[in-house]
Design an enzyme around this catalytic site. Structure first.
Site, short mmCIF file in Angstrom:
data_model
loop_
_atom_site.label_atom_id
_atom_site.label_comp_id
_atom_site.label_asym_id
_atom_site.label_seq_id
_atom_site.Cartn_x
_atom_site.Cartn_y
_atom_site.Cartn_z
N HIS A 141 -4.65 -5.98 2.69
CA HIS A 141 -3.42 -6.53 3.27
C HIS A 141 -3.07 -7.81 2.52
O HIS A 141 -3.93 -8.66 2.28
CB HIS A 141 -3.64 -6.84 4.76
CG HIS A 141 -2.49 -7.57 5.41
ND1 HIS A 141 -2.55 -8.92 5.71
CD2 HIS A 141 -1.27 -7.15 5.79
CE1 HIS A 141 -1.41 -9.29 6.27
NE2 HIS A 141 -0.61 -8.24 6.34
N HIS A 197 4.17 -14.29 0.00
CA HIS A 197 4.38 -14.03 1.42
C HIS A 197 5.68 -14.74 1.82
O HIS A 197 5.71 -15.95 1.96
CB HIS A 197 3.19 -14.54 2.23
CG HIS A 197 3.14 -13.97 3.62
ND1 HIS A 197 2.35 -14.50 4.61
CD2 HIS A 197 3.77 -12.92 4.18
CE1 HIS A 197 2.50 -13.79 5.71
NE2 HIS A 197 3.36 -12.84 5.47
#
Length: 583
Positions: free
Chosen positions: A121, A167
């Site tokens: 992830h 991110h």
């Protein structure tokens, strides 16, 4: 003599009294039963391997080969073992609890949906989800450990002419997409020849999507699996047919925009379209990127329909990259589980939404995952990059239980333990009970009460190696530790348990000789958990090593179990001598 000098003398006495481990009394008695006149010949050794170690298919010739492999351990008589040589064999790497050397032995000819897949992830992050650096380093490290699914979040750079991996909406620094792709290409098959899947979170304009298509195609060339069909797959390909291939999985072009428009209400506000989040959230939830309010200026070209031909051409090139299409389904649980089961889908949900759906829809999720791929990822609140209990996903047949590989701790140890199975190739065949249907089309019920299928008896003899590995273990060479072992099972709730040995004070080679029993209802999904700690009266107990091993592949008999450090790296010398017996 002063008190201070006395301490120094005492410390040096402790250090230089370190000696070779003594053979435990139980091992001596065992050797006597399988030897004659102080020597274990090949017939004795072969009998020991069959009766104690459970190697009932081992031939005499194979037993002799094992014995001869110990010539490098100063065996003077190649066809017999003294008790010291026998003890060295028990503590050696060849007497491992799993197959040695590791080898792929599962059926690899089933569809991808029949396997648990080692999944990362936000694979580019070096630390937390808010402010850490993005880098190729964690991607490389994950691939070298056998991780088969790498996740990249794609965003335009500040000039909107290149693609950054980061991110979004946080302070994380970016890394270039092309650098990530090259790192994957160079390290994809270092640990395993089975396929690498790249899941892309796409926040790009059509023009940048076309650039991604060009980058990916040029980087991976013929190793890339491309889509040649407009329709969804009837069934996923098998790992065997995809060896040394790279697979892209993401949403089809513009799907992100279309889904957002259909799920949210748009209002005009002084030339700015404010897209408000709907108050009605599907049971299965949304990806993290969908939770934010979106502001799109009308004069921005990001999602305008001008230059349709150019956009359609870019969309086609991008779409052809996608061999496994990710789908965002709306309408709640019924829409997810009521899809056309004659076609194969890939869907995502976070750990919380799986927990919400599981109590009332557990069997439907299991059925869904028999044909489709499900990715479960950490909830948004895990900003420290912590992980969750992977059994939440595995017990429902979820293939891609996505973890933050840059984090460390017990949850990741479980993940590492699961994927030590099947030779560490990153693909573990799901147990039959998660794949089959009963006579009335029923499937496994994760909530069901199950009888005990087997009981694992474990005897902990001793531990060795800390005095040979000071640099890695960080113990004080002048102060022997007070070790104890925590041992147990991780699995379904009814199987999970941990037990603890007595503390052995001031000993580099502690001998416990303690036995424990662990009944299990679902041993096919269970993992053996082992931790060693040093007892400390005044502070937190120090860490002395850990490992997790798949019960389904655990060998019976007396085995040398190597321990790993907190990050999952194997110690050079530290191991426990354990005996396993299944009843």
């Amino acid at each position: 003599m002063s008190k201070q000098s006395y301490r120094v003398c005492c410390c040096f006495s402790r250090k230089f009294n370190l000696k070779e481990a003594e053979v435990p009394a139980d091992i001596k008695a065992l050797f006597e039963n399988y030897s004659e006149n102080g020597l274990m010949n090949i017939e004795h050794f072969h009998k020991f391997l069959i009766e104690v170690q459970g190697d009932d298919k081992l031939t005499r010739e194979e037993a002799e080969t094992v014995m001869k492999s110990f010539k490098n351990l100063n065996i003077l008589q190649p066809k017999s073992l003294s008790i010291k040589e026998f003890f060295r064999y028990l503590l050696s790497e060849i007497n491992a609890p799993l197959s040695h050397p590791p080898k792929v032995h599962h059926d690899m000819a089933a569809p991808l949906s029949h396997y648990f897949i080692y999944t990362g992830h936000n694979s580019y992050l070096t630390g937390n989800q808010i402010s850490s650096d993005s880098s190729v380093v964690p991607i490389i490290e994950a691939l070298k450990r056998g991780v088969r699914v790498i996740e990249l979040d794609m965003w335009p750079n500040s000039d909107k002419d290149d693609i950054h991996i980061m991110h979004g909406g946080t302070l994380t620094s970016p890394v270039k997409l092309i650098d990530c792709l090259k790192a994957i290409r160079e390290n994809a098959f270092v640990a395993s020849e089975y396929p690498v899947i790249i899941t892309l979170e796409d926040h790009l304009t059509p023009a940048l999507q076309a650039k991604v298509a060009e980058m990916v195609s040029e980087t991976f060339g013929e190793t890339l699996i491309c889509s040649t069909s407009e329709s969804s797959l009837q069934e996923f390909q098998c790992p065997d047919s995809l060896k040394r291939r790279v697979i892209i999985s993401t949403k089809a072009p513009k799907e992100y925009l279309d889904q957002t428009k259909s799920l949210n209400e748009q209002v005009d506000d002084g030339g700015v379209k404010v897209v408000k989040k709907s108050s009605e959230e599907p049971v299965w939830g949304k990806e993290i990127a969908d939770l934010a309010v979106k502001f799109v200026h009308e004069d921005e070209g990001e999602y305008k329909d001008d230059d349709d031909d150019l956009e359609q051409d870019a969309a086609l090139k991008y779409k052809q990259l996608i061999a496994i299409r990710a789908e965002k389904m709306k309408g709640g649980i019924k829409a997810w589980l009521g899809v056309d089961l004659k076609k194969a889908h890939r869907v995502s949900l976070n750990e919380e939404n799986l927990e919400k759906a599981a109590p009332t829809h557990g069997t439907e999720i299991v059925r869904f995952n028999q044909r489709n791929l499900m990715r479960v990822y950490p909830k948004a609140m895990r900003i420290d990059s912590s992980n969750y209990n992977p059994f939440k996903g595995w017990i429902h047949g979820a293939q891609m239980v996505a973890f933050n590989m840059q984090s460390h701790g017990r949850s990741l140890w479980l993940m590492q333990g699961m994927f030590r199975a099947n030779g560490g190739c990153g693909y573990v065949k799901k147990p039959d009970f998660l794949l089959k249907k009963g006579p009335n089309n029923e499937v496994f019920d994760p909530k069901g009460s199950l009888p005990v299928k087997t009981t694992l008896k474990i005897k902990i003899y001793m531990g060795v190696g800390w005095n040979l590995d000071f640099k890695s273990t960080h113990f004080d060479a002048y102060s022997p530790p007070d070790f104890y072992v925590k041992i147990g099972i991780a699995g379904i709730p009814s199987d999970s348990a941990m037990k603890k040995t007595e503390i052995i004070a001031d000993n580099w080679m502690p001998v416990w000789n303690e036995e424990f029993e662990f009944p299990m209802s679902v041993p096919e999904l269970a993992l053996l958990r082992v931790e060693v700690h040093e007892f400390d009266v005044s502070e937190k107990d120090d860490f002395g090593g850990q490992t997790c091993l798949p019960i389904s592949e655990l060998k019976s008999g007396i085995r040398a179990v190597p321990l790993h450090d907190y990050k999952g790296n194997k110690y050079k010398s530290v191991k426990l001598l354990l005996r396993f017996c299944f009843t």
